[in-house]
Structures are given as C-alpha cells and as structure tokens.
Design an enzyme around this catalytic site. Structure first.
Site, PDB file in Angstrom:
ATOM      1  N   LYS A  16       0.811  -1.226   0.000  1.00 19.90           N
ATOM      2  CA  LYS A  16       0.000   0.000   0.000  1.00 19.90           C
ATOM      3  C   LYS A  16       0.841   1.271   0.000  1.00 19.90           C
ATOM      4  O   LYS A  16       0.416   2.291  -0.521  1.00 19.90           O
ATOM      5  CB  LYS A  16      -0.960  -0.009   1.189  1.00 19.90           C
ATOM      6  CG  LYS A  16      -2.086  -1.020   1.008  1.00 19.90           C
ATOM      7  CD  LYS A  16      -3.220  -0.767   1.982  1.00 19.90           C
ATOM      8  CE  LYS A  16      -4.460  -1.548   1.614  1.00 19.90           C
ATOM      9  NZ  LYS A  16      -4.332  -3.009   1.848  1.00 19.90           N
TER      10      LYS A  16
ATOM     11  N   GLU B 112     -10.408   6.660   2.674  1.00 26.01           N
ATOM     12  CA  GLU B 112     -11.280   5.665   3.293  1.00 26.01           C
ATOM     13  C   GLU B 112     -10.392   4.558   3.837  1.00 26.01           C
ATOM     14  O   GLU B 112      -9.269   4.374   3.366  1.00 26.01           O
ATOM     15  CB  GLU B 112     -12.232   5.086   2.248  1.00 26.01           C
ATOM     16  CG  GLU B 112     -11.692   3.896   1.430  1.00 26.01           C
ATOM     17  CD  GLU B 112     -10.551   4.229   0.453  1.00 26.01           C
ATOM     18  OE1 GLU B 112     -10.318   5.426   0.210  1.00 26.01           O
ATOM     19  OE2 GLU B 112      -9.896   3.289  -0.036  1.00 26.01           O
TER      20      GLU B 112
ATOM     21  N   SER C 240       1.931  -9.692  -0.779  1.00 26.21           N
ATOM     22  CA  SER C 240       1.526  -8.290  -0.674  1.00 26.21           C
ATOM     23  C   SER C 240       1.801  -7.658   0.686  1.00 26.21           C
ATOM     24  O   SER C 240       1.976  -6.449   0.781  1.00 26.21           O
ATOM     25  CB  SER C 240       0.038  -8.150  -1.023  1.00 26.21           C
ATOM     26  OG  SER C 240      -0.748  -9.000  -0.217  1.00 26.21           O
TER      27      SER C 240
HETATM   28  C1  LIG Z   1      -5.153  -4.001   1.378  1.00 26.53           C
HETATM   29  C2  LIG Z   1      -4.414  -5.255   1.147  1.00 26.53           C
HETATM   30  C3  LIG Z   1      -4.752  -6.129   0.093  1.00 26.53           C
HETATM   31  C4  LIG Z   1      -5.940  -5.915  -0.801  1.00 26.53           C
HETATM   32  O1  LIG Z   1      -5.905  -4.786  -1.605  1.00 26.53           O
HETATM   33  P1  LIG Z   1      -5.609  -4.837  -3.170  1.00 26.53           P
HETATM   34  O2  LIG Z   1      -5.969  -3.497  -3.648  1.00 26.53           O
HETATM   35  O3  LIG Z   1      -6.482  -5.928  -3.775  1.00 26.53           O
HETATM   36  O4  LIG Z   1      -4.179  -5.166  -3.323  1.00 26.53           O
HETATM   37  C5  LIG Z   1      -3.972  -7.259  -0.113  1.00 26.53           C
HETATM   38  N1  LIG Z   1      -2.917  -7.531   0.695  1.00 26.53           N
HETATM   39  C6  LIG Z   1      -2.573  -6.733   1.722  1.00 26.53           C
HETATM   40  C7  LIG Z   1      -1.412  -7.100   2.563  1.00 26.53           C
HETATM   41  C8  LIG Z   1      -3.308  -5.574   1.985  1.00 26.53           C
HETATM   42  O5  LIG Z   1      -2.957  -4.790   3.012  1.00 26.53           O
END
Ligand SMILES: *Cc1c(COP(=O)(O)O)cnc(C)c1O
Length: 394
Positions: free
Chosen positions: A85, A107, A374
């Site tokens: 993020k 948000e 992620s």
């Molecule tokens: C917020 C988040 C997501 C989901 O958001 P996307 O916009 O689909 O990437 C996925 N993994 C993590 C670790 C997150 O914090």
C-alpha cells in the site's frame, strides 16, 4: 480503448459536483507522470523511505516440498509499513502536494490503507483525515491508534453497514464538500477514472522489478504470476508489465470466505454481476434486487464487494484468470509458509500462496512461478489463532 474505459468497465459514474475534482486530478496526473523531477522524487521516496526495490526471494524449501515449479516470492511485505500500500500512497500524496493541496482524506476498511495514508501525510507534512466504518473502528482499534499517533484524524462512519463500502461513500461526499485544498487518496484500483489508472501506475513498480530481477536470476520470464485480489491493486501491480507477454499466466486469487456456494464470500468474479458502484462499472457482489451484497472473508483486506475495472476487463478477454480461495485454505497456507520458509504472510497474501501450493506440483520443475507477497502477517496472528480456537491477547 476510450478514455478511462477497460472494455465496458471503468468510466466516471459520479455526481456532477465531483466532476471538477476528477478533471483537475487527471490533468495534474497527466502533467506529472511525464515529469522527470516528479519521477526522480518518487523513486527516491520508494528507495530511501519505503525500502524498494523489494526482494525477489527464491523459496527453496517451499519449492522442494511441493516438488514442482520453482517458486519465487516478491517480498512486498518487507516495505515500510509492511505491505504494497505504501507504493500508492507515496505516489498520490506526492502528487497532491505538487497540486498545491494541503490536506488528504482517505477511506479505510481494516485500517491498513488509513495507516499508510497517515504515514505518507506525516512524512510530507499534510493534514490527514480518515473515514472508517464505525464497526471497523471497534474491530481495529490498534490501527485507529496508529493513525492518531501519526497525526491523522479518524472519523467513524455510522451509515449503512458501517464498514468499508460506507467509508468509501462518505469519503467521496467529503471530497465533494471540500476539493480546493483536499485530495482523496483512494486505496485501490477502483473508483472513477483516473483512479484505477493512477493507482495501477504507482503499483506497477512491482512487476517492473519482478521482470528485471527474474531476468537477472533466471534469464527469462516467469510462467505464472499469482496475487491476491481485493480491489486489485497489488495484483494489477504484479501483472502490469507482463500483460503483453502472452506466455505468462496471470492469476488473481479472490477470497471465497466460507465458500462461493455460501452467502459468506467476497469472490467477485466467481459470484458477482456487472453493475455500477463507487463511480465505476465493473463486477460486484449483488443481491437479487441488484443491491450491493454484504461480503465476508477472514481477511479484512479482501472483503470488498467489487473488483477494479481493469481486472474485470482482463477477465472478459481471457488474459487473466481468477480463482477463489477459502478461509480454510488461506489459513493453511499462512501456517505452511510460516513453517517452511520462516515468513509469516498477510492473510490476504496467504490466499495467493494457497493457490500456488495447489498449482506448483502440477507444473514441471522447469517452470517458474512468482507469488506476490503483498504484506506481512503480524497483524493477522490474533484472528488466525482465534480461527484455530485459540484465544491470545493482542
Ligand atoms: C489491502 C491489502 C490487500 C488488498 O488490496 P488490493 O488493492 O487488492 O491489493 C492485499 N494484501 C494486503 C497485505 C493488503 O494490506
């Protein structure tokens, strides 16, 4: 493709009162995306502040245990604030600053995007206000504390189901009220044009790095790239520079929750239908009346009832595949990766790991798979323990 459209998806389904704000944003973005000084400043923030480039780690133990494709993990979990993020918020807050804005709003669902935005705002000296469903502020009090610690003001939203979708609606309303000095830092590849494009471009650094790193390590492209999909920002970031490479399979892993044949799911491609919500046309989970359905997943970051328009299009044209992964499978992958590699993944990322665990043994040993990790899983230990019937204190 016409402006802001991905096939039939995307667009700008917004009230007239918001048009000026998105037009101003699009013009500013088009100017700065081709500006060398902006590019250099953002690269410096990525490298010196967020810790990029993130590692592309060969998961040897995982690969050996599964006995198939060679598995690499793209370590977005190692970024500052522990997820992908930060890429988007650094880009958007820098852009807002260049536009002369002094205040950002955002948000947040579970609080991850709110904390990331508050972080970037603290760094760049911007006022920051975050809108969060009242239910979520109770469930995620630690993140509410972090946002305040970082200098942001948190507004609980009590309308609707008092969760993420209501927070998005409220933030759009607030932007309409005050656009002169305020930028809306949208958290995923969704909303009206130009947001899906802007967020994708800032996250595309992920696939740009994967490509370079894998060419260096293996001298070739991967056979498959996997990523979890909530709104779809980490996934589009991991896919983007491979879209033209037709030999690379792109696989988005949605949250099935308790199963796609139950009402407790968040798998939009598997269960959703075409609709218009939050300023865009795309696929959404809906009830029999076309109302947005309440969604569920063990993973707070994946329980959004829609998917970004570019993913909806990649699905329509058959360029990307989307699979649904249950809570149970994600929790098993969360535990398995922790034990085999000493890496605790975010429960969101564990959805992609789970599908990788399923796929790798079916692929030859000469094949290469990249899984986008992620985020990191520290934040999820309490809820996974609870899922397993253990009560631990936060
Ligand atoms: C917020 C988040 C997501 C989901 O958001 P996307 O916009 O689909 O990437 C996925 N993994 C993590 C670790 C997150 O914090």
């Amino acid at each position: 493709m016409s402006k802001g459209r991905f096939g039939v998806h995307g667009g700008q389904y917004i009230p007239e009162t918001l048009m000026n704000a998105v037009i101003e944003l699009e013009q500013a973005y088009n100017k700065y995306k081709n500006d060398n000084a902006f590019e250099e400043e953002l690269t410096e923030l990525f490298n010196e502040y967020a810790g990029r480039p993130s590692r592309l780690y060969y998961a040897k133990h995982l690969t050996q245990k599964l006995g198939g494709a060679k598995i690499y993990l793209k370590r977005e979990d190692l970024n500052h604030t522990g997820a992908h993020k930060i890429n988007n918020v650094l880009g958007q807050v820098l852009l807002a600053k260049k536009m002369g804005k002094t205040r950002v709003i955002a948000e947040t669902g579970a609080g991850q995007h709110g904390v990331a935005t508050a972080t970037a705002a603290a760094l760049m000296g911007m006022e920051c206000e975050v809108f969060m469903g009242e239910e979520d502020t109770k469930r995620q009090s630690l993140n509410v504390y972090k946002m305040r610690l970082l200098g942001a003001k948190v507004h609980p939203v009590a309308t609707g189901t008092a969760t993420l979708k209501d927070a998005v609606s409220e933030t759009m309303r607030e932007w309409t009220n005050r656009m002169e000095d305020t930028h809306y830092v949208l958290g995923s590849v969704m909303g009206p044009h130009p947001f899906p494009m802007i967020v994708r471009d800032f996250q595309a650094v992920i696939s740009k790095e994967i490509k370079q790193q894998l060419l260096q390590k293996e001298g070739r492209l991967p056979d498959a790239v996997l990523a979890c999909v909530g709104g779809g920002s980490n996934a589009i970031g991991a896919f983007y520079h491979f879209i033209e490479d037709s030999t690379v399979r792109l696989i988005g892993c949605e949250a099935a929750g308790r199963g796609i044949d139950t009402a407790e799911t968040a798998a939009t491609i598997a269960t959703g239908r075409l609709g218009i919500f939050h300023g865009m046309k795309s696929y959404f989970c809906q009830d029999a009346y076309g109302q947005i359905a309440p969604v569920y997943s063990i993973s707070a970051g994946l329980d959004y009832p829609g998917i970004g328009p570019e993913h909806a299009w990649l699905y329509d044209i058959g360029r990307a595949e989307y699979v649904a992964v249950t809570d149970e499978e994600a929790v098993e992958a969360f535990e398995f990766l922790s034990k085999t590699e000493g890496i605790i993944p975010a429960i969101e990322s564990a959805h992609a790991v789970a599908h990788g665990i399923k796929m790798a043994p079916e692929m030859g040993k000469d094949k290469i798979m990249v899984i986008n990790l992620s985020g990191r899983g520290d934040k999820d230990c309490v809820s996974v323990a609870k899922y397993r019937g253990e009560d631990i204190h936060e």
